[in-house]
Design a protein around this motif. Structure first.
Motif, PDB file in Angstrom:
ATOM      1  N   ILE A 162      34.415  28.685 -22.469  1.00  0.00           N
ATOM      2  CA  ILE A 162      34.605  27.897 -21.103  1.00  0.00           C
ATOM      3  C   ILE A 162      34.092  26.435 -21.942  1.00  0.00           C
ATOM      4  CG2 ILE A 162      32.875  27.527 -19.919  1.00  0.00           C
ATOM      5  CD1 ILE A 162      32.004  30.435 -19.123  1.00  0.00           C
ATOM      6  N   TYR A 163      32.802  26.946 -23.028  1.00  0.00           N
ATOM      7  CA  TYR A 163      32.527  25.727 -23.751  1.00  0.00           C
ATOM      8  C   TYR A 163      33.255  25.055 -23.884  1.00  0.00           C
ATOM      9  CZ  TYR A 163      29.707  22.150 -25.955  1.00  0.00           C
ATOM     10  OH  TYR A 163      28.714  20.588 -26.886  1.00  0.00           O
ATOM     11  N   GLY A 164      34.396  25.002 -24.576  1.00  0.00           N
ATOM     12  CA  GLY A 164      35.235  24.653 -25.535  1.00  0.00           C
ATOM     13  C   GLY A 164      36.751  24.336 -24.613  1.00  0.00           C
ATOM     14  N   GLN A 165      36.331  23.844 -23.298  1.00  0.00           N
ATOM     15  CA  GLN A 165      37.601  23.612 -22.204  1.00  0.00           C
ATOM     16  C   GLN A 165      36.141  22.260 -21.738  1.00  0.00           C
ATOM     17  OE1 GLN A 165      40.239  23.724 -20.897  1.00  0.00           O
ATOM     18  NE2 GLN A 165      39.947  24.701 -22.398  1.00  0.00           N
ATOM     19  N   ILE A 166      34.941  22.096 -21.862  1.00  0.00           N
ATOM     20  CA  ILE A 166      34.094  21.607 -21.198  1.00  0.00           C
ATOM     21  C   ILE A 166      33.780  20.363 -22.638  1.00  0.00           C
ATOM     22  CG2 ILE A 166      31.736  20.692 -21.584  1.00  0.00           C
ATOM     23  CD1 ILE A 166      31.004  23.465 -20.776  1.00  0.00           C
ATOM     24  N   GLN A 167      34.683  21.108 -24.160  1.00  0.00           N
ATOM     25  CA  GLN A 167      34.850  19.846 -24.893  1.00  0.00           C
ATOM     26  C   GLN A 167      36.152  18.897 -24.838  1.00  0.00           C
ATOM     27  OE1 GLN A 167      33.804  22.795 -28.298  1.00  0.00           O
ATOM     28  NE2 GLN A 167      32.225  21.216 -28.768  1.00  0.00           N
ATOM     29  N   SER A 168      37.016  20.160 -24.607  1.00  0.00           N
ATOM     30  CA  SER A 168      38.878  19.439 -24.403  1.00  0.00           C
ATOM     31  C   SER A 168      38.724  17.674 -23.518  1.00  0.00           C
ATOM     32  CB  SER A 168      39.693  20.452 -23.824  1.00  0.00           C
ATOM     33  OG  SER A 168      40.755  20.385 -23.991  1.00  0.00           O
ATOM     34  N   PHE A 169      37.729  18.429 -22.013  1.00  0.00           N
ATOM     35  CA  PHE A 169      37.615  17.451 -21.167  1.00  0.00           C
ATOM     36  C   PHE A 169      36.971  16.686 -21.864  1.00  0.00           C
ATOM     37  CE2 PHE A 169      40.384  20.121 -19.116  1.00  0.00           C
ATOM     38  CZ  PHE A 169      40.367  20.180 -17.552  1.00  0.00           C
ATOM     39  N   GLU A 170      36.103  16.430 -22.140  1.00  0.00           N
ATOM     40  CA  GLU A 170      35.317  15.368 -23.445  1.00  0.00           C
ATOM     41  C   GLU A 170      33.768  15.191 -21.567  1.00  0.00           C
ATOM     42  OE1 GLU A 170      37.841  12.176 -23.548  1.00  0.00           O
ATOM     43  OE2 GLU A 170      38.427  13.723 -25.878  1.00  0.00           O
ATOM     44  N   VAL A 171      33.913  16.166 -21.210  1.00  0.00           N
ATOM     45  CA  VAL A 171      32.248  15.657 -20.090  1.00  0.00           C
ATOM     46  C   VAL A 171      31.216  16.285 -20.605  1.00  0.00           C
ATOM     47  CG1 VAL A 171      34.109  15.861 -18.173  1.00  0.00           C
ATOM     48  CG2 VAL A 171      33.313  17.491 -18.903  1.00  0.00           C
ATOM     49  N   THR A 172      29.975  15.630 -20.128  1.00  0.00           N
ATOM     50  CA  THR A 172      28.891  16.140 -20.600  1.00  0.00           C
ATOM     51  C   THR A 172      28.451  16.278 -19.696  1.00  0.00           C
ATOM     52  OG1 THR A 172      27.107  15.612 -21.829  1.00  0.00           O
ATOM     53  CG2 THR A 172      28.041  13.640 -20.896  1.00  0.00           C
ATOM     54  N   ASN A 173      26.921  16.456 -19.160  1.00  0.00           N
ATOM     55  CA  ASN A 173      25.920  16.693 -17.957  1.00  0.00           C
ATOM     56  C   ASN A 173      25.943  17.546 -17.483  1.00  0.00           C
ATOM     57  OD1 ASN A 173      24.111  14.965 -19.654  1.00  0.00           O
ATOM     58  ND2 ASN A 173      24.009  13.277 -18.195  1.00  0.00           N
ATOM     59  N   ILE A 174      26.898  18.519 -17.669  1.00  0.00           N
ATOM     60  CA  ILE A 174      27.699  19.686 -16.800  1.00  0.00           C
ATOM     61  C   ILE A 174      27.112  20.533 -17.058  1.00  0.00           C
ATOM     62  CG2 ILE A 174      29.729  19.515 -18.735  1.00  0.00           C
ATOM     63  CD1 ILE A 174      31.414  19.461 -15.933  1.00  0.00           C
ATOM     64  N   LEU A 175      27.143  22.252 -16.237  1.00  0.00           N
ATOM     65  CA  LEU A 175      27.205  23.519 -16.272  1.00  0.00           C
ATOM     66  C   LEU A 175      28.655  24.162 -15.219  1.00  0.00           C
ATOM     67  CD1 LEU A 175      25.778  26.486 -16.288  1.00  0.00           C
ATOM     68  CD2 LEU A 175      25.397  26.009 -13.888  1.00  0.00           C
ATOM     69  N   ILE A 176      29.533  25.243 -15.903  1.00  0.00           N
ATOM     70  CA  ILE A 176      30.715  25.743 -15.919  1.00  0.00           C
ATOM     71  C   ILE A 176      30.109  27.026 -16.122  1.00  0.00           C
ATOM     72  CG2 ILE A 176      32.789  26.198 -15.672  1.00  0.00           C
ATOM     73  CD1 ILE A 176      33.386  23.537 -17.147  1.00  0.00           C
ATOM     74  N   VAL A 177      30.122  28.141 -14.634  1.00  0.00           N
ATOM     75  CA  VAL A 177      29.573  29.094 -14.709  1.00  0.00           C
ATOM     76  C   VAL A 177      30.683  30.031 -13.997  1.00  0.00           C
ATOM     77  CG1 VAL A 177      28.335  30.785 -13.597  1.00  0.00           C
ATOM     78  CG2 VAL A 177      27.485  29.143 -13.584  1.00  0.00           C
ATOM     79  N   VAL A 178      31.461  31.491 -14.582  1.00  0.00           N
ATOM     80  CA  VAL A 178      32.926  31.879 -14.615  1.00  0.00           C
ATOM     81  C   VAL A 178      32.189  33.151 -14.162  1.00  0.00           C
ATOM     82  CG1 VAL A 178      34.757  33.100 -15.255  1.00  0.00           C
ATOM     83  CG2 VAL A 178      33.889  30.465 -15.629  1.00  0.00           C
ATOM     84  N   VAL A 179      31.999  33.744 -12.922  1.00  0.00           N
ATOM     85  CA  VAL A 179      31.664  34.607 -12.723  1.00  0.00           C
ATOM     86  C   VAL A 179      32.796  36.003 -12.302  1.00  0.00           C
ATOM     87  CG1 VAL A 179      30.236  35.758  -9.941  1.00  0.00           C
ATOM     88  CG2 VAL A 179      30.307  33.595 -10.737  1.00  0.00           C
TER      89      VAL A 179
END
Length: 202
Positions: free
Chosen positions: A85-102
């Motif tokens: 999940i964190y790898g995608q945050i880095q890939s999209f180059e975004v910050t100040n974000i939370l991603i949750v996968v249920v």
């Protein structure tokens, strides 16, 4: 990725996305967050909403110049959920974000590679339907001055199109301005050279 004084983030929570693999269901969510408390708040909300789920895996990144991040597998095998999940945050180059996968377990084990793919794909699909925006890194200054110096202070504000985010205009005046980082030194010097005007970063 923070280049010069800009960064990418989201300003509204995403609609959830659904990814299925071998009867397991993966619901992806993205939230804009400013601190760890906000991240925990959204996580608790989702745990209540999806109280029958098996796993609530997540990753978040906070900050622009100094970065804080966390990735959590929530009971899945090590590094099979939070880091993809964190790898995608880095890939999209975004910050100040939370991603949750249920995850709702469908009775069939996916194996580590299957889990990595499922969490990575769900995070990617979630980010794809987010409204990603570019913001500037700003520095705030407090300016103190006497009422009689108002005109010369406000002239600089107007000529340089400076954002005032708070003001108290009495005998002793205080304004708080927000300036893009790359212009901050120039703006500071403009006010610092004015007689009777005090400026300091906050």
């Amino acid at each position: 990725m923070i280049e010069d004084d800009k960064y990418k983030t989201i300003n509204t929570a995403s609609e959830n996305v659904l990814f299925k693999d071998k009867n397991s269901k993966f619901y992806g969510y993205a939230f804009p967050v400013k601190n760890e408390e906000e991240a925990k708040h959204y996580l608790e909300q989702l745990k209540k909403e999806h109280h029958n789920a098996r796993h609530w895996c997540y990753a978040y990144q906070l900050g622009t110049e100094s970065i804080i991040y966390r990735a959590n597998d929530d009971g899945e095998p090590n590094n099979s959920a939070g880091m993809p999940i964190y790898g995608q945050i880095q890939s999209f180059e975004v910050t100040n974000i939370l991603i949750v996968v249920v995850r709702y377990f469908g009775g069939v084990k996916l194996g580590v590679s299957g889990l990595i793919n499922a969490y990575k794909t769900t995070a990617s699909l979630t980010l794809q339907q987010c409204n990603i925006i570019t913001k500037t890194i700003n520095i705030n200054y407090l300016i103190n001055f006497k009422y009689e110096d108002m005109n010369k202070v406000m002239r600089i504000v107007k000529e340089n199109q400076i954002d005032i985010i708070n003001q108290k205009l009495e005998l002793d005046c205080k304004i708080i301005i927000s300036v893009r980082k790359k212009s901050a030194k120039t703006v500071f010097n403009l006010f610092d050279t004015l007689f009777g005007v005090e400026i300091k970063p906050i």
